[in-house]
Design an enzyme around this catalytic site. Structure first.
Site, PDB file in Angstrom:
ATOM      1  N   ARG A   1      10.286 -28.632  16.751  1.00 17.03           N
ATOM      2  CA  ARG A   1       9.664 -29.874  17.210  1.00 17.03           C
ATOM      3  C   ARG A   1       9.056 -29.638  18.591  1.00 17.03           C
ATOM      4  O   ARG A   1       9.650 -28.940  19.408  1.00 17.03           O
ATOM      5  CB  ARG A   1      10.708 -30.986  17.286  1.00 17.03           C
ATOM      6  CG  ARG A   1      10.124 -32.333  17.653  1.00 17.03           C
ATOM      7  CD  ARG A   1      11.161 -33.441  17.591  1.00 17.03           C
ATOM      8  NE  ARG A   1      11.567 -33.658  16.203  1.00 17.03           N
ATOM      9  CZ  ARG A   1      12.766 -34.080  15.833  1.00 17.03           C
ATOM     10  NH1 ARG A   1      13.686 -34.329  16.726  1.00 17.03           N
ATOM     11  NH2 ARG A   1      13.047 -34.260  14.563  1.00 17.03           N
TER      12      ARG A   1
ATOM     13  N   ASP B   1      24.161 -36.896  12.628  1.00 19.92           N
ATOM     14  CA  ASP B   1      23.788 -35.578  12.091  1.00 19.92           C
ATOM     15  C   ASP B   1      24.937 -34.579  11.970  1.00 19.92           C
ATOM     16  O   ASP B   1      24.732 -33.371  12.082  1.00 19.92           O
ATOM     17  CB  ASP B   1      22.635 -34.965  12.899  1.00 19.92           C
ATOM     18  CG  ASP B   1      21.404 -35.856  12.904  1.00 19.92           C
ATOM     19  OD1 ASP B   1      21.173 -36.543  11.882  1.00 19.92           O
ATOM     20  OD2 ASP B   1      20.686 -35.878  13.912  1.00 19.92           O
TER      21      ASP B   1
END
Length: 177
Positions: free
Chosen positions: A23, A120
């Site tokens: 990212r 997560d």
């Protein structure tokens, strides 16, 4: 590390443990650089995922990067108040006008009222096997989760809304946009 000063515009890259970029943020404006780390402002920033998906941030944010801690913290100014997103990560480095860090999957989302949620966990467990995280890395990540939880519960420092608002007002006053 490069000499970074207020007003500098830097790219931000997040990598996975295997070294792959996953990212990127097209810019962040440095508000402060000190012995502990960097304070970066994000406003209308283009984010690109490794999949090619692109999107822009919805709200202004202050991003804190640390030289010693295994996390970075994004303070987002939402209509409902200040929310925080804590990325469990390696300490950052700066190379070629880019802030770089390794993302270790786990995140803590802190809501305006101080409540929080760990995110997560499945991704962390999957990646610690796939990328062969060492025992030291796993223990360090969990140690820093515990440190963050303690700071969040105390509502001190970065988790004190008044402190974050003061930093934002300093940015507006100095007009680094």
């Amino acid at each position: 590390m490069e000499n970074v000063k207020p007003g500098d515009k830097l790219l931000i890259h997040a990598y996975k443990h295997n070294g792959n970029l996953y990212r990127s943020w097209d810019s962040g404006v440095v508000l402060e650089s000190n012995s502990e780390g960097l304070v970066v402002i994000n406003k209308d920033v283009l984010i690109t995922e490794i999949s090619g998906r692109k999107w822009k941030t919805n709200e202004p944010a202050i991003w804190f990067f640390f030289k010693e801690s295994w996390y970075n913290i994004i303070c987002m100014f939402k209509e409902t108040g200040i929310n925080y997103y804590c990325n469990l990560s390696s300490p950052y480095i700066v190379e070629s006008n880019t802030i770089k860090y390794i993302d270790y999957d786990l995140d803590i989302k802190v809501f305006n009222d101080g409540s929080f949620k760990i995110l997560d966990l499945k991704e962390f467990n999957r990646n610690r096997i796939n990328f062969n995280y060492s025992r030291t890395i796993v223990e360090t990540v969990w140690e820093h989760i515990d440190k963050l939880k303690e700071i969040i519960k105390e509502k001190k420092g970065l988790f004190d809304h008044r402190y974050v608002e003061q930093i934002w007002n300093n940015f507006i006053k100095n007009n680094f946009s």
